[in-house]
Each structure stands twice: as C-alpha cells, then as structure tokens.
Design an enzyme around this catalytic site. Sequence first.
Site, PDB file in Angstrom:
ATOM      1  N   ARG A  86       0.831  -1.201   0.000  1.00  0.00           N
ATOM      2  CA  ARG A  86       0.000   0.000   0.000  1.00  0.00           C
ATOM      3  C   ARG A  86       0.868   1.253   0.000  1.00  0.00           C
ATOM      4  O   ARG A  86       0.500   2.271  -0.608  1.00  0.00           O
ATOM      5  CB  ARG A  86      -0.922   0.009   1.235  1.00  0.00           C
ATOM      6  CG  ARG A  86      -1.839   1.196   1.353  1.00  0.00           C
ATOM      7  CD  ARG A  86      -2.921   1.273   0.310  1.00  0.00           C
ATOM      8  NE  ARG A  86      -3.691   0.048   0.184  1.00  0.00           N
ATOM      9  CZ  ARG A  86      -4.734  -0.106  -0.605  1.00  0.00           C
ATOM     10  NH1 ARG A  86      -5.142   0.904  -1.367  1.00  0.00           N
ATOM     11  NH2 ARG A  86      -5.378  -1.259  -0.674  1.00  0.00           N
ATOM     12  N   HIS A 338      -5.147  -3.686   4.828  1.00  0.00           N
ATOM     13  CA  HIS A 338      -5.114  -2.618   3.830  1.00  0.00           C
ATOM     14  C   HIS A 338      -3.683  -2.203   3.533  1.00  0.00           C
ATOM     15  O   HIS A 338      -3.338  -1.879   2.386  1.00  0.00           O
ATOM     16  CB  HIS A 338      -5.933  -1.421   4.332  1.00  0.00           C
ATOM     17  CG  HIS A 338      -6.260  -0.409   3.284  1.00  0.00           C
ATOM     18  ND1 HIS A 338      -5.621   0.797   3.186  1.00  0.00           N
ATOM     19  CD2 HIS A 338      -7.183  -0.424   2.278  1.00  0.00           C
ATOM     20  CE1 HIS A 338      -6.130   1.493   2.183  1.00  0.00           C
ATOM     21  NE2 HIS A 338      -7.078   0.780   1.613  1.00  0.00           N
ATOM     22  N   CYS A 339      -2.837  -2.228   4.553  1.00  0.00           N
ATOM     23  CA  CYS A 339      -1.451  -1.777   4.409  1.00  0.00           C
ATOM     24  C   CYS A 339      -0.613  -2.672   3.496  1.00  0.00           C
ATOM     25  O   CYS A 339       0.376  -2.217   2.920  1.00  0.00           O
ATOM     26  CB  CYS A 339      -0.772  -1.712   5.774  1.00  0.00           C
ATOM     27  SG  CYS A 339      -1.615  -0.700   7.000  1.00  0.00           S
ATOM     28  N   ILE A 340      -0.976  -3.949   3.367  1.00  0.00           N
ATOM     29  CA  ILE A 340      -0.150  -4.876   2.587  1.00  0.00           C
ATOM     30  C   ILE A 340      -0.750  -5.165   1.214  1.00  0.00           C
ATOM     31  O   ILE A 340      -0.232  -6.017   0.490  1.00  0.00           O
ATOM     32  CB  ILE A 340       0.104  -6.189   3.350  1.00  0.00           C
ATOM     33  CG1 ILE A 340      -1.177  -7.012   3.527  1.00  0.00           C
ATOM     34  CG2 ILE A 340       0.758  -5.904   4.702  1.00  0.00           C
ATOM     35  CD1 ILE A 340      -0.908  -8.405   4.118  1.00  0.00           C
TER      36      ILE A 340
END
Length: 358
Positions: A86, A338-340
């Site tokens: 992300r 969401h971050c990955i």
Amino acid sequence: MSWLMPAETDPHERLWMAWPSGGYTLGETDESAHEAREAWAAVARAARRFEPVTMVVRPEDRAIAEAYLGRSVHLLEAELDDAWMRDIGPSFVLGAGKDGAHDGAPRLGAVDWTFNGWGAQDWASWERDAAIGRAVGEAAGAEVIPSALVNEGGGIQVDGRGTVLVTETVQLDPGRNPGATKASVEAELERTIGARHVVWLPRGLTRDSERFGTRGHVDLVAAIPRPGTLLVHVQYNPEHPDHQVSGQALEALRASRTVDGRPWDIVEVPAPAQLHDDEGWVDWSYINHVALNGGLVACSFNDPHDEKALRMLADAYRGRHVAAVDARAIFSRGGGIHCITQQQPRATGPRHSTSGRI
C-alpha cells in the site's frame, strides 16, 4: 490528461502485494518468519477468491513464496526492502475526459509517490522500495505519473468522486515534506489523483504515531465504503489514549462535509476490546480492510468485538462477501490488511506480465 483515483469499491483488474523478505518483518527466528509468511499468504489466498493477485517477490524468495502461495497467485520478481505494498507501490488512477467524467475506455495511470521510509525513520530502509511504485506501474501497463510529494497509499482514503481524507501528521510531516502547506499538498493531490475536496484529520492512532509507526496513516482511522458514508474507528474505553484520538477524529469529520456539501453519514466502528500487547497500546483496527470484486478481506483479532465489527462491515459493503483473516501477526509488524495490499482498477490497455521480473 487529467486523472482521478477511483473508489476502492470500483471494479478491479487485480490486487498487488509484496512478499515479506527480511528485517523486522520476518524477525530473528524461523517461527517468526513462518508467522509473517503465513499471515501474508492468508490474505493473498482470501483475496484470490475474488480477483487475481500478483505478489512481488525477491528472486531468492520465489521458491519459498510458491510453497506458501501455491500456483493461484502470480509472482513477479523485484528487489524489496519491505512488504507494505500500500505504501511502496503506486496509487492507481484512471484518465478522465475534459469534463472530469470517464469515457468508455479510461486510461490506467500509476502515481509514483516519493517514498522515504515513512519520513526517513532511523529504523527503515527504502532504497529498493522507493523504486517499486514505478516498477509496478510499468508492469501493470500504466502511464507512470511521478510525484515529488512524499506520501504513501495508506496516508489517503478516497471516495472516487474527488474526496480524499488525509492527516496533518503525514502529508505535513517535516520528515516527509519540509515546508509543505495544506495548499501545496492539496494542489499536488489534485494533479495526481483528482482530489478536489481534501478533508484533513489532525492525527492518526497512538501506536501508529510512535517510533515504529507511520506517524499517523488515515487508513487505520477512517474508510469510505460508499460516497457520503464514513466508517470511523472509535475507541470507547477511556483507558486507551485512542479514546481521545478517535474523539478528535469524529469531531473533525462531523465538522466537515462531503464533496457535495452535505454532512457525512458516520458509522462508528468499535475498536477491539483488547487494549495492550507485549509492546504497549495496540492500534488494531477493523477499518484497515480491503474491498475486492464482490468481496471484502477484513481484519479479525480473536477478539470479543470481532463478530459485531464484521457484521457492521458486511452492512456497509452490502452485496460483498466478507472474508475475515486473523491480522494480529500483521499488526505486530506495523500495519494491517489494507497496508499490505494495493488495488489496480479495471481499465483498458496492455496487461502486465504475470511471470518474470520487474
């Protein structure tokens, strides 16, 4: 060409991820490395039920990635420092007509933000990751849009109509953009992702604002499941410092308006019941999910609040199947689902290769 970042709920071509390959993400033991790899693989396998997934992987890690992922996830080889797609990857946008509306054949673009390790943090390395935005954009067949703004995908949330949520502690961070003003940031967001309505939140969550955090990414705080509606992380327990933080976020969002000038429909999503882990206050958040074609991959924590939060997400994303993945191993390394992940919207144009190197 003008550009607009579509809503995450718009149709996708595929989902991009990066394989954990070293440093603190893998840890110092075989057990820790297995925990990280299995967590990333679990997200990829869940997402693959809804759309194609491409995992960027270091050449020397290809065999072990294949062992965890099987053959249903496409692998592309590139050098990596870390695994937070992300943030290191591009933010995909679509070309818009002169009137701001998409025609029948939008052109795919990829905003290549400047990446400097979340504000040149002393524990981070980013020489290889700084090249991933362009590399992934080119592999996707997109027109790469360079940006001098130091920014990460986790630092923005959009509604697909020109609204973007940001935090003052990220885009105005002196370690990222010294001398930047709200006006200069907003101008660059308009040029790159078509933002014409920027909502500023004062800060991010407590753990994420400490030494090993991002200094306040908005994708732990709020999400936009559909235009006009906000999902907001709320810590109801006054013992946790995020009780005050989430209160400030709610106050700012209630005072703001949608791009159409209307009040937001705000849905308060409770934080998990657990307050601490071995490192201190947790920043576990159900907001840090990813929407997919017909589905949603959401965080669970083996927590008493999981069931209620997942029901709320299912209601907010009606018509999508919610797949829950235990995200504790991801959060212990600094982020969430969401971050990955990074979605690539559906558009015409050349398709990227699903094997080889980038």
